[in-house]
Write a protein that holds these residues in place. Structure first.
Motif, PDB file in Angstrom:
ATOM      1  N   ARG A  31       9.818  14.637   0.573  1.00 17.61           N
ATOM      2  CA  ARG A  31      10.288  15.664  -0.338  1.00 17.61           C
ATOM      3  C   ARG A  31      11.787  15.443  -0.569  1.00 17.61           C
ATOM      4  NH1 ARG A  31       5.750  15.973  -1.162  1.00 17.61           N
ATOM      5  NH2 ARG A  31       4.324  17.764  -1.112  1.00 17.61           N
ATOM      6  N   THR A  32      12.338  16.053  -1.631  1.00 19.02           N
ATOM      7  CA  THR A  32      13.774  15.965  -1.910  1.00 19.02           C
ATOM      8  C   THR A  32      14.320  17.365  -2.155  1.00 19.02           C
ATOM      9  OG1 THR A  32      13.210  15.509  -4.227  1.00 19.02           O
ATOM     10  CG2 THR A  32      13.806  13.624  -2.846  1.00 19.02           C
ATOM     11  N   ASP A  33      15.648  17.529  -1.934  1.00 16.61           N
ATOM     12  CA  ASP A  33      16.265  18.834  -2.158  1.00 16.61           C
ATOM     13  C   ASP A  33      17.053  18.834  -3.458  1.00 16.61           C
ATOM     14  OD1 ASP A  33      18.648  17.512  -1.637  1.00 16.61           O
ATOM     15  OD2 ASP A  33      18.970  18.435   0.325  1.00 16.61           O
ATOM     16  N   SER A  34      17.841  19.879  -3.683  1.00 16.17           N
ATOM     17  CA  SER A  34      18.581  20.012  -4.942  1.00 16.17           C
ATOM     18  C   SER A  34      19.684  18.972  -5.081  1.00 16.17           C
ATOM     19  CB  SER A  34      19.184  21.417  -5.047  1.00 16.17           C
ATOM     20  OG  SER A  34      20.144  21.632  -4.026  1.00 16.17           O
ATOM     21  N   GLU A  35      20.111  18.372  -3.967  1.00 19.95           N
ATOM     22  CA  GLU A  35      21.113  17.307  -3.986  1.00 19.95           C
ATOM     23  C   GLU A  35      20.470  15.929  -4.022  1.00 19.95           C
ATOM     24  OE1 GLU A  35      24.356  17.884  -4.203  1.00 19.95           O
ATOM     25  OE2 GLU A  35      24.000  20.066  -4.194  1.00 19.95           O
ATOM     26  N   ASN A  36      19.137  15.895  -4.138  1.00 14.99           N
ATOM     27  CA  ASN A  36      18.355  14.660  -4.182  1.00 14.99           C
ATOM     28  C   ASN A  36      18.403  13.873  -2.869  1.00 14.99           C
ATOM     29  OD1 ASN A  36      16.443  13.371  -5.706  1.00 14.99           O
ATOM     30  ND2 ASN A  36      17.899  11.989  -6.720  1.00 14.99           N
ATOM     31  N   VAL A  37      18.680  14.575  -1.766  1.00 16.18           N
ATOM     32  CA  VAL A  37      18.540  13.964  -0.441  1.00 16.18           C
ATOM     33  C   VAL A  37      17.057  13.850  -0.128  1.00 16.18           C
ATOM     34  CG1 VAL A  37      18.988  14.258   2.034  1.00 16.18           C
ATOM     35  CG2 VAL A  37      20.744  14.870   0.370  1.00 16.18           C
ATOM     36  N   LEU A  38      16.637  12.709   0.433  1.00 15.62           N
ATOM     37  CA  LEU A  38      15.240  12.503   0.770  1.00 15.62           C
ATOM     38  C   LEU A  38      14.968  12.968   2.195  1.00 15.62           C
ATOM     39  CD1 LEU A  38      15.887  10.087  -1.397  1.00 15.62           C
ATOM     40  CD2 LEU A  38      13.692   9.228  -0.600  1.00 15.62           C
ATOM     41  N   ALA A  95       8.266  21.958   3.433  1.00 16.01           N
ATOM     42  CA  ALA A  95       8.651  22.422   2.094  1.00 16.01           C
ATOM     43  C   ALA A  95      10.140  22.700   2.093  1.00 16.01           C
ATOM     44  CB  ALA A  95       7.865  23.679   1.718  1.00 16.01           C
ATOM     45  N   ILE A  96      10.791  22.503   0.944  1.00 19.88           N
ATOM     46  CA  ILE A  96      12.225  22.734   0.795  1.00 19.88           C
ATOM     47  C   ILE A  96      12.424  24.063   0.071  1.00 19.88           C
ATOM     48  CG2 ILE A  96      14.420  21.769   0.027  1.00 19.88           C
ATOM     49  CD1 ILE A  96      12.885  19.985   2.001  1.00 19.88           C
ATOM     50  N   THR A  97      13.222  24.953   0.655  1.00 19.36           N
ATOM     51  CA  THR A  97      13.456  26.259   0.044  1.00 19.36           C
ATOM     52  C   THR A  97      14.500  26.149  -1.063  1.00 19.36           C
ATOM     53  OG1 THR A  97      15.293  26.984   1.454  1.00 19.36           O
ATOM     54  CG2 THR A  97      13.052  27.247   2.341  1.00 19.36           C
ATOM     55  N   PRO A  98      14.665  27.187  -1.892  1.00 21.09           N
ATOM     56  CA  PRO A  98      15.658  27.131  -2.975  1.00 21.09           C
ATOM     57  C   PRO A  98      17.092  26.904  -2.507  1.00 21.09           C
ATOM     58  CG  PRO A  98      14.088  28.893  -3.394  1.00 21.09           C
ATOM     59  CD  PRO A  98      13.790  28.373  -2.020  1.00 21.09           C
ATOM     60  N   ILE A  99      17.416  27.246  -1.250  1.00 24.48           N
ATOM     61  CA  ILE A  99      18.777  26.992  -0.744  1.00 24.48           C
ATOM     62  C   ILE A  99      18.808  25.754   0.156  1.00 24.48           C
ATOM     63  CG2 ILE A  99      19.511  29.382  -0.953  1.00 24.48           C
ATOM     64  CD1 ILE A  99      19.120  29.702   2.057  1.00 24.48           C
ATOM     65  N   ASP A 100      17.796  24.909   0.019  1.00 22.40           N
ATOM     66  CA  ASP A 100      17.735  23.593   0.683  1.00 22.40           C
ATOM     67  C   ASP A 100      17.534  23.650   2.189  1.00 22.40           C
ATOM     68  OD1 ASP A 100      17.885  22.252  -1.697  1.00 22.40           O
ATOM     69  OD2 ASP A 100      20.033  21.852  -1.584  1.00 22.40           O
ATOM     70  N   ASN A 101      16.997  24.748   2.708  1.00 23.25           N
ATOM     71  CA  ASN A 101      16.507  24.721   4.079  1.00 23.25           C
ATOM     72  C   ASN A 101      15.151  24.029   4.109  1.00 23.25           C
ATOM     73  OD1 ASN A 101      18.649  26.057   5.421  1.00 23.25           O
ATOM     74  ND2 ASN A 101      17.867  28.048   4.757  1.00 23.25           N
ATOM     75  N   GLN A 128       0.839  -1.190   0.000  1.00 24.37           N
ATOM     76  CA  GLN A 128       0.000   0.000   0.000  1.00 24.37           C
ATOM     77  C   GLN A 128       0.878   1.246   0.000  1.00 24.37           C
ATOM     78  OE1 GLN A 128      -2.678  -0.134   3.329  1.00 24.37           O
ATOM     79  NE2 GLN A 128      -4.176  -1.377   2.253  1.00 24.37           N
ATOM     80  N   ILE A 129       0.416   2.275  -0.704  1.00 26.65           N
ATOM     81  CA  ILE A 129       1.165   3.523  -0.788  1.00 26.65           C
ATOM     82  C   ILE A 129       0.845   4.397   0.426  1.00 26.65           C
ATOM     83  CG2 ILE A 129       1.488   5.642  -2.118  1.00 26.65           C
ATOM     84  CD1 ILE A 129       0.843   4.031  -4.637  1.00 26.65           C
ATOM     85  N   THR A 130       1.895   4.960   1.038  1.00 28.33           N
ATOM     86  CA  THR A 130       1.723   5.858   2.185  1.00 28.33           C
ATOM     87  C   THR A 130       2.069   7.302   1.854  1.00 28.33           C
ATOM     88  OG1 THR A 130       3.992   5.511   3.000  1.00 28.33           O
ATOM     89  CG2 THR A 130       2.292   3.972   3.766  1.00 28.33           C
ATOM     90  N   ALA A 131       2.888   7.537   0.829  1.00 24.91           N
ATOM     91  CA  ALA A 131       3.302   8.899   0.478  1.00 24.91           C
ATOM     92  C   ALA A 131       3.774   8.925  -0.964  1.00 24.91           C
ATOM     93  CB  ALA A 131       4.411   9.386   1.412  1.00 24.91           C
ATOM     94  N   LEU A 132       3.650  10.094  -1.616  1.00 31.14           N
ATOM     95  CA  LEU A 132       4.025  10.265  -3.016  1.00 31.14           C
ATOM     96  C   LEU A 132       4.858  11.526  -3.200  1.00 31.14           C
ATOM     97  CD1 LEU A 132       0.571   9.586  -4.731  1.00 31.14           C
ATOM     98  CD2 LEU A 132       2.565   8.109  -4.887  1.00 31.14           C
ATOM     99  N   HIS A 133       5.848  11.434  -4.089  1.00 28.79           N
ATOM    100  CA  HIS A 133       6.664  12.608  -4.425  1.00 28.79           C
ATOM    101  C   HIS A 133       7.348  12.361  -5.762  1.00 28.79           C
ATOM    102  CE1 HIS A 133       9.383  15.968  -4.180  1.00 28.79           C
ATOM    103  NE2 HIS A 133      10.440  15.197  -4.206  1.00 28.79           N
ATOM    104  N   VAL A 134       7.546  13.421  -6.545  1.00 22.50           N
ATOM    105  CA  VAL A 134       8.340  13.364  -7.770  1.00 22.50           C
ATOM    106  C   VAL A 134       9.504  14.328  -7.595  1.00 22.50           C
ATOM    107  CG1 VAL A 134       8.398  13.825 -10.239  1.00 22.50           C
ATOM    108  CG2 VAL A 134       6.402  12.703  -9.230  1.00 22.50           C
ATOM    109  N   ASN A 135      10.738  13.826  -7.795  1.00 21.24           N
ATOM    110  CA  ASN A 135      11.920  14.662  -7.560  1.00 21.24           C
ATOM    111  C   ASN A 135      12.302  15.459  -8.811  1.00 21.24           C
ATOM    112  OD1 ASN A 135      13.320  12.904  -9.270  1.00 21.24           O
ATOM    113  ND2 ASN A 135      14.376  11.845  -7.613  1.00 21.24           N
ATOM    114  N   ILE A 136      13.428  16.179  -8.740  1.00 20.00           N
ATOM    115  CA  ILE A 136      13.832  17.075  -9.824  1.00 20.00           C
ATOM    116  C   ILE A 136      14.227  16.323 -11.087  1.00 20.00           C
ATOM    117  CG2 ILE A 136      14.529  18.944  -8.297  1.00 20.00           C
ATOM    118  CD1 ILE A 136      17.408  17.997  -8.551  1.00 20.00           C
TER     119      ILE A 136
END
Length: 367
Positions: A243-250, A292-298, A180-188
């Motif tokens: 969610r993921t950041d610009s370095e693709n860290v989850l 939410a992830i900001t443009p500078i990955d905060n 079963q799916i618990t969460a969904l996200h599409v990365n960069i």
């Protein structure tokens, strides 16, 4: 439940860790293979000279331990100003997302028999509903083409991943059965990242429970499973938001119980836990419902039980903590950042009223 959050200084205090080699204070490194914390001297003069330790992964302590920060030692201002507020047509904004063309998507699914998914646009005077979908939707995300991907509520016998196209055609793109799916996200990179669990009750979690995050390519072919850390220990209890950041860290909101209390995990694709954050001890119970992830990955994280925002840097250090009560933003439940770098905060309606969306400006140093 709401708690006031006080902050008067810029001082940060972290719990010290002793060196496992010399028992001295100030351990800043950890050998993953030996499971040993070390000070600088022991890392260089002892661990670094052992033949058996050559090639071992040595990480900084901020990458490995739970982040514990005194909430009285961090700034209390995250939001500079509240720009506007809009009343929606649903009792609660359960999930919120913004597309690249400034379309806002709202999901209301508190009452599972009354789920409503809304496509709308924020105009200066009001929120305009463009289309409403009475779908039994559990979670959703947007892909790189701004197409909506969603899964049905978890009690449905079949709950595949579906997509709503621009022409409003709904089609099935993948079936995770028997999971079963618990969460969904599409990365960069347009990869699909989903939280998965076994069939049956979500809690309690046993040794036989399967809780993982799986990454699929844009062709929906499985690429990576993240389930256990480098020591073979299970990483997730119930991944509820990703969610993921610009370095693709989850970044994963991991629930401990059905009341949504839990922790925020940062995980590399190599299954290495970067950090685990449970909020300042002074807050007590911590509920990382949305972020939410900001443009500078905060990371701007909504703790909806305490009705507060936390801002963390990419290493899991708490930069600021602000109560939303003094801004008259109550019962916050969802976050996203729009194309103008404004933070949108979705809330539950008060006293039977419809839920609201607040548009706020975040301090520039966090963006």
């Amino acid at each position: 439940m709401e708690k006031s959050i006080k902050s008067d200084s810029m001082r940060k205090a972290q719990v010290p860790v002793s060196c496992h080699v010399c028992n001295g204070p100030g351990a800043k490194w950890k050998c993953e293979e030996f499971d040993v914390f070390m000070c600088r001297a022991c890392k260089e003069k002892v661990h670094g000279k052992l033949k058996c330790s050559q090639g071992h992964e040595v990480t900084t302590i901020n990458d490995t331990q739970d982040t514990l920060v005194d909430s009285n030692g961090v700034p209390s201002e995250i939001i500079n100003s509240v720009l506007n507020s809009y009343t929606t047509s649903v009792p609660t904004v359960s999930y919120l997302a913004c597309s690249s063309d400034d379309i806002v998507y709202i999901l209301y699914n508190v009452k599972l028999t009354e789920c409503v998914f809304i496509k709308g646009k924020i105009l200066k005077p009001s929120f305009k509903v463009l289309k409403s979908y009475p779908l039994p939707m559990f979670n959703f995300t947007l892909n790189m083409n701004d197409e909506v991907m969603f899964t049905n509520i978890s009690y449905e016998k079949e709950s595949p991943l579906r997509m709503i196209s621009y022409s409003d055609e709904i089609r099935t793109v993948m079936d995770p059965n028997p999971m079963q799916i618990t969460a969904l996200h599409v990365n960069i990179y347009n990869e699909l990242v989903i939280g998965l669990r076994e069939q049956g009750p979500a809690f309690p979690v046993s040794e036989l429970s399967v809780r993982r995050i799986t990454i699929f390519g844009s062709d929906y072919q499985r690429q990576t499973n993240l389930e256990k850390d480098t020591k073979g220990r299970k990483m997730f209890t119930y991944p509820s938001f990703i969610r993921t950041d610009s370095e693709n860290v989850l970044y994963v909101a991991d629930m401990d119980t059905l009341d949504f209390t839990g922790r925020l995990l940062a995980v590399n694709r190599t299954e290495r836990l970067k950090f685990s954050y449970r909020g300042p001890p002074s807050l007590g119970v911590f509920c990382p419902h949305s972020f939410a992830i900001t443009p500078i990955d905060n990371i701007v994280l909504l703790d909806n039980l305490n009705n507060a925002l936390h801002v963390l840097n990419p290493n899991g250090i708490l930069l600021a903590l602000q109560s939303l009560v003094k801004l008259n933003i109550v019962i916050a439940s969802a976050l996203c950042i729009d194309n103008e770098r404004h933070l949108l905060i979705g809330c539950r309606g008060v006293d039977g009223q419809f839920g609201k969306i607040y548009v706020v400006k975040i301090a520039d140093r966090f963006m």
